[in-house]
Write a protein that holds these residues in place. Structure first.
Motif, PDB file in Angstrom:
ATOM      1  N   HIS A 155       0.838  -1.208   0.000  1.00 57.47           N
ATOM      2  CA  HIS A 155       0.000   0.000   0.000  1.00 57.47           C
ATOM      3  C   HIS A 155       0.868   1.251   0.000  1.00 57.47           C
ATOM      4  CE1 HIS A 155      -3.487  -2.545   0.790  1.00 57.47           C
ATOM      5  NE2 HIS A 155      -2.796  -3.115   1.766  1.00 57.47           N
ATOM      6  N   ALA A 156       1.799   1.298  -0.935  1.00 54.51           N
ATOM      7  CA  ALA A 156       2.716   2.439  -1.001  1.00 54.51           C
ATOM      8  C   ALA A 156       1.978   3.748  -1.252  1.00 54.51           C
ATOM      9  CB  ALA A 156       3.753   2.210  -2.094  1.00 54.51           C
ATOM     10  N   ASN A 157       0.810   3.660  -1.897  1.00 55.27           N
ATOM     11  CA  ASN A 157       0.012   4.856  -2.159  1.00 55.27           C
ATOM     12  C   ASN A 157      -1.044   5.107  -1.079  1.00 55.27           C
ATOM     13  OD1 ASN A 157       1.353   5.429  -4.603  1.00 55.27           O
ATOM     14  ND2 ASN A 157       0.079   3.893  -5.671  1.00 55.27           N
ATOM     15  N   GLY A 158      -0.894   4.437   0.025  1.00 54.80           N
ATOM     16  CA  GLY A 158      -1.844   4.604   1.119  1.00 54.80           C
ATOM     17  C   GLY A 158      -3.062   3.715   0.958  1.00 54.80           C
ATOM     18  N   LEU A 159      -4.078   3.933   1.803  1.00 61.13           N
ATOM     19  CA  LEU A 159      -5.305   3.155   1.698  1.00 61.13           C
ATOM     20  C   LEU A 159      -6.472   3.963   2.230  1.00 61.13           C
ATOM     21  CD1 LEU A 159      -5.484   0.432   4.485  1.00 61.13           C
ATOM     22  CD2 LEU A 159      -3.675   2.118   4.437  1.00 61.13           C
ATOM     23  N   ASP A 160      -7.670   3.555   1.856  1.00 62.18           N
ATOM     24  CA  ASP A 160      -8.895   4.251   2.231  1.00 62.18           C
ATOM     25  C   ASP A 160      -9.700   3.378   3.197  1.00 62.18           C
ATOM     26  OD1 ASP A 160      -8.950   6.707   0.376  1.00 62.18           O
ATOM     27  OD2 ASP A 160      -8.499   5.043  -0.985  1.00 62.18           O
ATOM     28  N   LEU A 161     -10.098   3.967   4.323  1.00 66.97           N
ATOM     29  CA  LEU A 161     -10.822   3.238   5.356  1.00 66.97           C
ATOM     30  C   LEU A 161     -12.024   4.060   5.833  1.00 66.97           C
ATOM     31  CD1 LEU A 161      -7.766   2.069   7.508  1.00 66.97           C
ATOM     32  CD2 LEU A 161      -8.986   0.720   5.783  1.00 66.97           C
ATOM     33  N   VAL A 162     -12.939   3.382   6.526  1.00 63.01           N
ATOM     34  CA  VAL A 162     -14.115   4.035   7.114  1.00 63.01           C
ATOM     35  C   VAL A 162     -14.096   3.819   8.616  1.00 63.01           C
ATOM     36  CG1 VAL A 162     -16.633   4.053   7.264  1.00 63.01           C
ATOM     37  CG2 VAL A 162     -15.513   3.762   5.041  1.00 63.01           C
ATOM     38  N   LEU A 163     -14.197   4.911   9.382  1.00 63.80           N
ATOM     39  CA  LEU A 163     -14.289   4.833  10.842  1.00 63.80           C
ATOM     40  C   LEU A 163     -15.703   5.192  11.259  1.00 63.80           C
ATOM     41  CD1 LEU A 163     -11.942   5.812  13.645  1.00 63.80           C
ATOM     42  CD2 LEU A 163     -14.144   6.983  13.579  1.00 63.80           C
ATOM     43  N   VAL A 164     -16.332   4.313  12.045  1.00 60.83           N
ATOM     44  CA  VAL A 164     -17.659   4.583  12.575  1.00 60.83           C
ATOM     45  C   VAL A 164     -17.525   5.067  14.019  1.00 60.83           C
ATOM     46  CG1 VAL A 164     -18.025   2.198  13.350  1.00 60.83           C
ATOM     47  CG2 VAL A 164     -19.992   3.661  12.888  1.00 60.83           C
ATOM     48  N   HIS A 165     -18.320   6.091  14.380  1.00 59.83           N
ATOM     49  CA  HIS A 165     -18.268   6.622  15.744  1.00 59.83           C
ATOM     50  C   HIS A 165     -19.635   7.188  16.106  1.00 59.83           C
ATOM     51  CE1 HIS A 165     -18.283  10.956  14.614  1.00 59.83           C
ATOM     52  NE2 HIS A 165     -17.635  10.534  13.531  1.00 59.83           N
ATOM     53  N   GLN A 166     -19.860   7.354  17.393  1.00 52.42           N
ATOM     54  CA  GLN A 166     -21.123   7.917  17.859  1.00 52.42           C
ATOM     55  C   GLN A 166     -21.131   9.426  17.640  1.00 52.42           C
ATOM     56  OE1 GLN A 166     -22.637   6.344  21.603  1.00 52.42           O
ATOM     57  NE2 GLN A 166     -21.313   4.552  21.391  1.00 52.42           N
ATOM     58  N   ASN A 167     -22.325   9.976  17.473  1.00 55.92           N
ATOM     59  CA  ASN A 167     -22.443  11.317  16.925  1.00 55.92           C
ATOM     60  C   ASN A 167     -22.546  12.449  17.951  1.00 55.92           C
ATOM     61  OD1 ASN A 167     -24.996  10.726  17.842  1.00 55.92           O
ATOM     62  ND2 ASN A 167     -26.055  11.056  15.907  1.00 55.92           N
ATOM     63  N   SER A 168     -21.846  12.353  19.046  1.00 59.18           N
ATOM     64  CA  SER A 168     -21.788  13.489  19.958  1.00 59.18           C
ATOM     65  C   SER A 168     -20.695  14.451  19.507  1.00 59.18           C
ATOM     66  CB  SER A 168     -21.490  13.018  21.390  1.00 59.18           C
ATOM     67  OG  SER A 168     -20.141  12.613  21.516  1.00 59.18           O
ATOM     68  N   ALA A 169     -20.777  15.705  19.964  1.00 65.83           N
ATOM     69  CA  ALA A 169     -19.792  16.706  19.565  1.00 65.83           C
ATOM     70  C   ALA A 169     -18.392  16.323  20.035  1.00 65.83           C
ATOM     71  CB  ALA A 169     -20.189  18.072  20.132  1.00 65.83           C
TER      72      ALA A 169
END
Length: 538
Positions: free
Chosen positions: A370-384
């Motif tokens: 992954h020399a060009n990096g990679l794309d990921l998704v982080l899920v989190h709860q929606n508080s400020a």
């Protein structure tokens, strides 16, 4: 444990004079608009809400500056075993009564525990369901069936038969499901409104957005050395935000003088520091929970150890700590057992500056293709606050070419995505994990056992490693404290070396208490106040 306390404080971790009067009203704010008091559905800690009216076989003793220990409550001791931890025996104290004056029997404890297996009463702790023989198929007493691994041979004796040795059983019987319930008074649809009390208080009223507790005339302090029962009344005020409750306690407005609030949101910490009077009434305690990012190892890209190590090394933990409120909100974490629990050993399998090691992270990604990096998704709860934390992580990872899209969801959706679905909806998940009782079992088993993947389990990393399962199982079976401590430390090193998550900070809770409170105790674990010892100043 850190502390910042008033002039009348005698010891770290406790606030107010040890002298108190019998009487007055203690107010406890609750964010939720409803409060279900059914012990079978509760995941309350042993020193919080349920402890005021529902006693169990054991409870917890919290003293300033000392580790929490299990102590007898309804039982005469914390349990005895003669076969290495597979069978546990308890004897009830004489003279125990429900709020209507009827005697508490071992049969009532057995019935109360059995009803926690009923699907319509789900939501409480599940530890006992994993260990009691037959618990995996039992569905509660409402069809007339009983759980044979819980025996009540007479009115004062209880015997629990487990499917394997388990040294932490004395902690488990302090959980709400072990509160006695009289079968004749049980309606599973409504019992949570007015449970039949065994503690110093009983439910008097539920109206106008509050639950009012009054003294239980049949609670005998001679059978209960744990609860001081200072206030005449305890009022839970429902639907009160943390921000509102903190402001009320800071200024002593309304019932704020005889109340407390917390954990204080990061956005209000500066206000406490700037107000000398408020600062003198704050306590900070922690070391029993960890903020972390779970890495979904079921994804092909993230199954590569080098990629998981790169994510760890690219993480800017210092920025995350700032986003969380700064140094008084915790310390940088490198392990999965936090410092307040037995079994903790300080180590770092991926040493790096607190801001991360971007160069090394890039090297590992390149080695993994992954020399060009990679794309990921982080899920989190929606508080400020959580959103700000997620953004700090996102910026840190970006430096190494790890491009992370943030997916902000409400709590039920977060739970569904990480605990119930097939794992396809996320790559990373941001959360805080606190032990349910002061044992490494409660940190490592729920988060990393293969048994906890999906179907409501908490293994958001979806780690399924036979060596990890074996290490957890070995530590679980240890009854000797020294052997258990060593086994859990070994399991932590094994798990952390596999990098299934990013330990971020050993989190700290800040609490503020009203000027009229005495004996406000917040231990390092669980970093929550001991409700049943709070009293009012004379």
């Amino acid at each position: 444990m850190l502390s910042a306390c008033g002039a009348n404080q005698q010891e770290p971790g406790a606030a107010g004079s040890t002298e108190f009067k019998k009487g007055g009203t203690l107010t406890i704010p609750v964010e939720s608009a409803s409060l279900d008091l059914d012990p079978a559905k509760s995941s309350n800690l042993a020193i919080t809400t349920q402890s005021l009216f529902n006693r169990r076989l054991t409870t917890w003793r919290t003293e300033p500056g000392k580790p929490v220990v299990p102590v007898p409550d309804l039982a005469t001791d914390t349990g005895s075993t003669t076969d290495g931890g597979k069978t546990w025996k308890y004897t009830l104290k004489p003279g125990l009564k429900f709020e209507d004056g009827t005697p508490v029997t071992a049969g009532d404890v057995k019935y109360g525990l059995e009803r926690s297996f009923a699907p319509l009463l789900s939501g409480g702790f599940n530890y006992h369901k994993q260990f009691l023989i037959g618990g995996d198929s039992y569905a509660g007493p409402y069809d007339g069936k009983h759980l044979d691994s819980v025996e009540a041979p007479d009115d004062s004796t209880l015997i629990f038969k487990l499917n394997q040795a388990f040294g932490d059983w004395p902690w488990i019987v302090s959980q709400p499901a072990f509160a006695p319930v009289p079968k004749a008074k049980d309606n599973p649809q409504t019992y949570g409104k007015t449970p039949v009390a065994t503690g110093p208080y009983r439910v008097a009223d539920r109206a106008d957005g509050q639950v009012v507790l009054e003294r239980n005339p049949h609670w005998d302090p001679k059978t209960d050395s744990n609860r001081t029962a200072g206030p005449d009344k305890v009022i839970f005020k429902l639907g009160v935000s943390k921000e509102t409750s903190v402001q009320s306690v800071i200024h002593g407005s309304g019932d704020g003088k005889f109340s407390f609030a917390g954990p204080v949101p990061a956005s209000q910490l500066a206000a406490l520091t700037a107000n000398p009077n408020a600062k003198s009434r704050t306590l900070e305690a922690g070391g029993g929970s960890i903020d972390q990012v779970a890495i979904n190892t079921s994804k092909p890209t993230l199954a590569d150890l080098r990629v998981r190590q790169a994510i760890n090394l690219a993480t800017d933990k210092a920025s995350y700590l700032v986003a969380s409120g700064g140094r008084n909100r915790g310390s940088i974490a490198t392990t999965n057992i936090p410092p307040a629990l037995e079994g903790y050993e300080k180590f770092d399998v991926l040493p790096a500056p607190e801001t991360g090691d971007v160069a090394k992270a890039k090297t590992l990604l390149a080695e993994a293709g992954h020399a060009n990096g990679l794309d990921l998704v982080l899920v989190h709860q929606n508080s400020a606050e959580v959103t700000a934390q997620a953004q700090a992580l996102q910026a840190g990872w970006q430096r190494a070419g790890i491009r992370v899209t943030l997916r902000s969801v409400d709590r039920p959706t977060y739970t569904d995505i990480t605990m119930h679905q097939d794992g396809s909806g996320y790559d990373l998940a941001l959360s805080r994990w606190q032990a349910d009782f002061p044992s490494p079992y409660s940190m490592l088993q729920p988060s990393f056992s293969s048994k906890e993947i999906g179907k409501g389990g908490y293994n958001a990393s979806r780690l399924a490693d036979p060596t990890v399962d074996a290490a957890i199982d070995n530590a679980t079976r240890q009854v000797d404290p020294a052997a258990a401590k060593a086994a859990w430390a070994n399991a932590d090193r094994l798990i952390t070396a596999l990098a299934p998550n990013v330990p971020l900070i050993n989190s700290v809770n800040t609490w503020i208490y009203g000027a009229g409170l005495a004996n406000f105790i917040v231990p390092p674990f669980p970093a929550y106040p001991n409700y049943f010892r709070i009293s009012l100043l004379p």
